[in-house]
Design an enzyme around this catalytic site. Structure first.
Site, PDB file in Angstrom:
ATOM      1  N   HIS A 310       0.854  -1.188   0.000  1.00 52.11           N
ATOM      2  CA  HIS A 310       0.000   0.000   0.000  1.00 52.11           C
ATOM      3  C   HIS A 310       0.882   1.228   0.000  1.00 52.11           C
ATOM      4  O   HIS A 310       1.938   1.224   0.635  1.00 52.11           O
ATOM      5  CB  HIS A 310      -0.920   0.014   1.236  1.00 52.11           C
ATOM      6  CG  HIS A 310      -2.066   0.950   1.095  1.00 52.11           C
ATOM      7  ND1 HIS A 310      -1.955   2.282   1.396  1.00 52.11           N
ATOM      8  CD2 HIS A 310      -3.325   0.750   0.633  1.00 52.11           C
ATOM      9  CE1 HIS A 310      -3.118   2.862   1.139  1.00 52.11           C
ATOM     10  NE2 HIS A 310      -3.961   1.964   0.671  1.00 52.11           N
ATOM     11  N   ASP A 368      -8.015  -5.338   0.060  1.00 55.45           N
ATOM     12  CA  ASP A 368      -8.497  -6.101  -1.098  1.00 55.45           C
ATOM     13  C   ASP A 368      -8.170  -7.581  -1.007  1.00 55.45           C
ATOM     14  O   ASP A 368      -8.762  -8.397  -1.693  1.00 55.45           O
ATOM     15  CB  ASP A 368      -7.906  -5.527  -2.383  1.00 55.45           C
ATOM     16  CG  ASP A 368      -8.501  -4.171  -2.693  1.00 55.45           C
ATOM     17  OD1 ASP A 368      -9.701  -4.013  -2.476  1.00 55.45           O
ATOM     18  OD2 ASP A 368      -7.769  -3.279  -3.143  1.00 55.45           O
TER      19      ASP A 368
HETATM   20  N1  CMC Z   1       4.180  -7.429  -5.142  1.00 56.00           N
HETATM   21  C1  CMC Z   1       5.532  -7.399  -5.303  1.00 56.00           C
HETATM   22  N2  CMC Z   1       6.296  -6.301  -5.081  1.00 56.00           N
HETATM   23  C2  CMC Z   1       5.673  -5.206  -4.660  1.00 56.00           C
HETATM   24  C3  CMC Z   1       4.275  -5.156  -4.463  1.00 56.00           C
HETATM   25  C4  CMC Z   1       3.523  -6.319  -4.717  1.00 56.00           C
HETATM   26  N3  CMC Z   1       2.199  -6.314  -4.541  1.00 56.00           N
HETATM   27  N4  CMC Z   1       3.921  -3.915  -4.042  1.00 56.00           N
HETATM   28  C5  CMC Z   1       5.053  -3.202  -3.982  1.00 56.00           C
HETATM   29  N5  CMC Z   1       6.119  -3.977  -4.342  1.00 56.00           N
HETATM   30  C6  CMC Z   1       7.535  -3.595  -4.315  1.00 56.00           C
HETATM   31  C7  CMC Z   1       7.891  -2.689  -5.504  1.00 56.00           C
HETATM   32  O1  CMC Z   1       8.313  -3.453  -6.615  1.00 56.00           O
HETATM   33  C8  CMC Z   1       8.996  -1.854  -4.911  1.00 56.00           C
HETATM   34  O2  CMC Z   1      10.162  -2.648  -4.872  1.00 56.00           O
HETATM   35  P1  CMC Z   1      11.621  -1.966  -5.039  1.00 56.00           P
HETATM   36  O3  CMC Z   1      11.775  -1.037  -3.875  1.00 56.00           O
HETATM   37  O4  CMC Z   1      12.589  -3.117  -5.029  1.00 56.00           O
HETATM   38  O5  CMC Z   1      11.591  -1.247  -6.365  1.00 56.00           O
HETATM   39  C9  CMC Z   1       8.552  -1.646  -3.464  1.00 56.00           C
HETATM   40  O6  CMC Z   1       7.745  -2.805  -3.156  1.00 56.00           O
HETATM   41  C10 CMC Z   1       7.729  -0.384  -3.236  1.00 56.00           C
HETATM   42  O7  CMC Z   1       6.591  -0.421  -4.091  1.00 56.00           O
HETATM   43  P2  CMC Z   1       6.031   0.780  -4.974  1.00 56.00           P
HETATM   44  O8  CMC Z   1       5.514   0.252  -6.267  1.00 56.00           O
HETATM   45  O9  CMC Z   1       7.026   1.886  -5.012  1.00 56.00           O
HETATM   46  O10 CMC Z   1       4.825   1.234  -4.050  1.00 56.00           O
HETATM   47  P3  CMC Z   1       3.642   2.158  -4.488  1.00 56.00           P
HETATM   48  O11 CMC Z   1       3.303   2.938  -3.280  1.00 56.00           O
HETATM   49  O12 CMC Z   1       3.945   2.912  -5.722  1.00 56.00           O
HETATM   50  O13 CMC Z   1       2.476   1.124  -4.836  1.00 56.00           O
HETATM   51  C11 CMC Z   1       0.613  -0.322  -4.653  1.00 56.00           C
HETATM   52  C12 CMC Z   1       1.463   0.753  -3.966  1.00 56.00           C
HETATM   53  C13 CMC Z   1      -0.602  -0.625  -3.785  1.00 56.00           C
HETATM   54  C14 CMC Z   1       0.127   0.192  -6.018  1.00 56.00           C
HETATM   55  C15 CMC Z   1       1.491  -1.593  -4.832  1.00 56.00           C
HETATM   56  O14 CMC Z   1       1.906  -2.085  -3.569  1.00 56.00           O
HETATM   57  C16 CMC Z   1       0.759  -2.682  -5.611  1.00 56.00           C
HETATM   58  O15 CMC Z   1       0.779  -2.665  -6.847  1.00 56.00           O
HETATM   59  N6  CMC Z   1       0.101  -3.654  -4.901  1.00 56.00           N
HETATM   60  C17 CMC Z   1      -0.712  -4.646  -5.561  1.00 56.00           C
HETATM   61  C18 CMC Z   1      -2.045  -4.042  -5.957  1.00 56.00           C
HETATM   62  C19 CMC Z   1      -2.962  -3.856  -4.779  1.00 56.00           C
HETATM   63  O16 CMC Z   1      -3.121  -4.734  -3.956  1.00 56.00           O
HETATM   64  N7  CMC Z   1      -3.615  -2.677  -4.741  1.00 56.00           N
HETATM   65  C20 CMC Z   1      -4.630  -2.367  -3.712  1.00 56.00           C
HETATM   66  C21 CMC Z   1      -4.216  -1.250  -2.819  1.00 56.00           C
HETATM   67  S1  CMC Z   1      -5.279  -1.162  -1.355  1.00 56.00           S
HETATM   68  C22 CMC Z   1      -6.831  -0.701  -1.943  1.00 56.00           C
HETATM   69  C23 CMC Z   1      -6.880   0.645  -2.551  1.00 56.00           C
HETATM   70  O17 CMC Z   1      -6.486   1.609  -1.879  1.00 56.00           O
HETATM   71  O18 CMC Z   1      -7.378   0.762  -3.670  1.00 56.00           O
END
Ligand code: CMC
Length: 433
Positions: A310, A368
């Protein structure tokens, strides 16, 4: 709205120029550096493409402390609200910023109940869609079309009309959402029954058919209501920010909510609940978990563990905590406690929470991860999961929109950019390209 206080100043030196920037403090949470005068004083913008360090507004509605795992609406914890309140009471809290007394709650429930039907002409809109349309596409279309139906609630400068638009959206969303489902499965639309509670009525419109009434157990109705509370608002997330930005131009409120629904649809946001179930089906068996975990860690593989991570919560998502307990109750109730998919989900959670990659990055299960499991147990198809999220989030979107319109300092939102394209060049004739 109580004004943020200036508590300090930050000094920024750029070349030979020094500017003093006010530091503002709210009631809790990080303080902010007020950069509104920065461009005028330095000819420079701030650069924060996905807004990780940007507070786009001040708000009194919802507070999140992602490091500790806190979510509160109007000061009331999400645990307290799900335990003691109802979704409609939380709607009132978000719209009026105070909990209602008994008389106010009764009046609010009556108002919402009296707006559950949609204009009959809106029915026709559904048949313009293919039967295999995603229900989110239907939702965007029908909610957007509301802007052409309810002209007596679209003067955004009239507080009474703003409130009526809010009531209409909260009241009609279950009908619109249930009909999106009915249309895609080819069943007749079921009209609302105003003798039922908000959650029960939604389940009735979704699952009843003229030949057979659907009678959900009180446990299922309560679980549905809890899920609605958990999704009601979540401060300045992508869809809410979209609604605020759309609304900042003075656009029609129903059209603004349609823009929020469109943003919610993506798998990085509300679409994740559908993606979780699809991912579990793809993993298929516990023995395949290690392979998929490796894929999730591989930066060259687009696969991510859906329902994990998140932007704000770097600790357990408090909504996930409440839902995990609810999932157990619902699965017990519908006799799905031994569902192999649930078994797989629990094993995936266990292994991921012990894995160094997930631990280091503070990637915990989010709301989720569990909501999809409950929705499946109640009988919703995966394509409806994000629709359920949208239904509940509508109150958050409209409350945030209302708060923005009511802010006397409100102006159109207009981000700037760091331009990296070509500088001026002569236009070449087509034969020379
Ligand atoms: N699986 C694998 N790696 C992950 C995941 C994941 N679900 N989420 C984040 N990471 C890794 C990412 O690759 C990065 O790694 P590194 O530092 O080595 O580059 C690190 O963790 C930080 O992630 P980020 O992409 O910079 O984080 P963000 O804040 O941009 O993204 C997120 C947040 C929710 C979009 C992401 O965690 C994600 O895609 N999760 C899966 C989708 C999901 O479950 N979304 C629902 C969110 S809760 C409900 C809502 O609010 O809508």
């Amino acid at each position: 709205m109580s004004e943020p206080k200036i508590v300090d100043t930050a000094t920024l030196t750029v070349g030979d120029k020094t500017v003093e920037l006010p530091i503002l403090e709210g009631t809790e949470g990080p303080r902010v550096i007020d950069v509104r005068k920065l461009y005028a004083e330095t000819d420079m913008f701030t650069y924060d493409p996905s807004y990780t360090s940007t507070a786009s507004c001040d708000s009194e509605l919802t507070y999140i402390d992602g490091d500790v795992g806190i979510l509160r609406h109007g000061g009331y914890s999400i645990e307290d609200l799900t335990e003691n309140s109802s979704f409609l009471e939380v709607c009132y809290l978000l719209l009026h910023k105070e909990l209602p007394n008994q008389a106010e709650l009764t009046e609010f429930e009556t108002t919402i109940t009296n707006h559950t039907m949609i204009h009959e002409q809106l029915r026709n809109l559904y048949s313009g869609f293919r039967r295999d349309a995603h229900p989110m596409a239907l939702l965007i279309g029908v909610v957007g079309a509301m802007s052409a139906f309810y002209h007596d609630s679209t003067d955004i400068n009239d507080p009474q009309q703003r409130l009526i638009a809010s009531h209409r959206l909260i009241a009609k969303m279950p009908t619109i959402a249930a009909w999106a489902y009915k249309y895609t499965v080819g069943q007749p639309f079921v009209y609302p029954n105003n003798d039922m509670s908000y959650a029960e009525n939604f389940l009735h419109m979704t699952f009843s058919v003229p030949a057979e009434e659907y009678k959900p157990s009180p446990a299922i109705v309560r679980a549905m209501d809890k899920i609605f509370i958990l999704h009601a608002d979540h401060e300045q997330n992508a869809s809410t920010s979209t609604v605020r930005l759309a609304g900042s131009s003075g656009a029609n409120p129903f059209a603004c909510i349609a823009s929020g629904i469109a943003t919610l649809w993506g798998p990085a946001h509300g679409g994740a609940n559908q993606a979780v179930l699809e991912m579990l089906a793809q993993i298929g068996d516990k023995k395949n978990i290690p392979e998929f975990l490796e894929r999730a860690k591989d930066k060259d593989d687009p696969f991510r563990l859906m329902g994990f991570g998140h932007r704000v919560y770097k600790n357990y998502d408090p909504r996930a905590g409440v839902l995990k307990a609810s999932a157990d109750e619902v699965l017990e109730e519908v006799g799905a406690a031994n569902d192999p998919l649930l078994d797989l989900a629990m094993e995936l959670e266990r292994i991921a929470l012990e894995d160094e990659y997930f631990v280091e990055r503070k990637l915990f299960p989010n709301v989720d991860f569990y909501s999809g499991i409950i929705f499946k147990a109640i009988g919703f198809p995966t394509s409806m999961f994000t629709v359920l999220f949208a239904l509940a989030r509508t109150v958050g979107w409209i409350a945030q929109w209302k708060e923005m319109i009511e802010d006397p300092g409100q102006r159109i939102g207009r981000p700037r950019q760091l331009f990296t394209g070509p500088t001026e060049r002569p236009y070449p004739p087509i034969g020379n390209r």
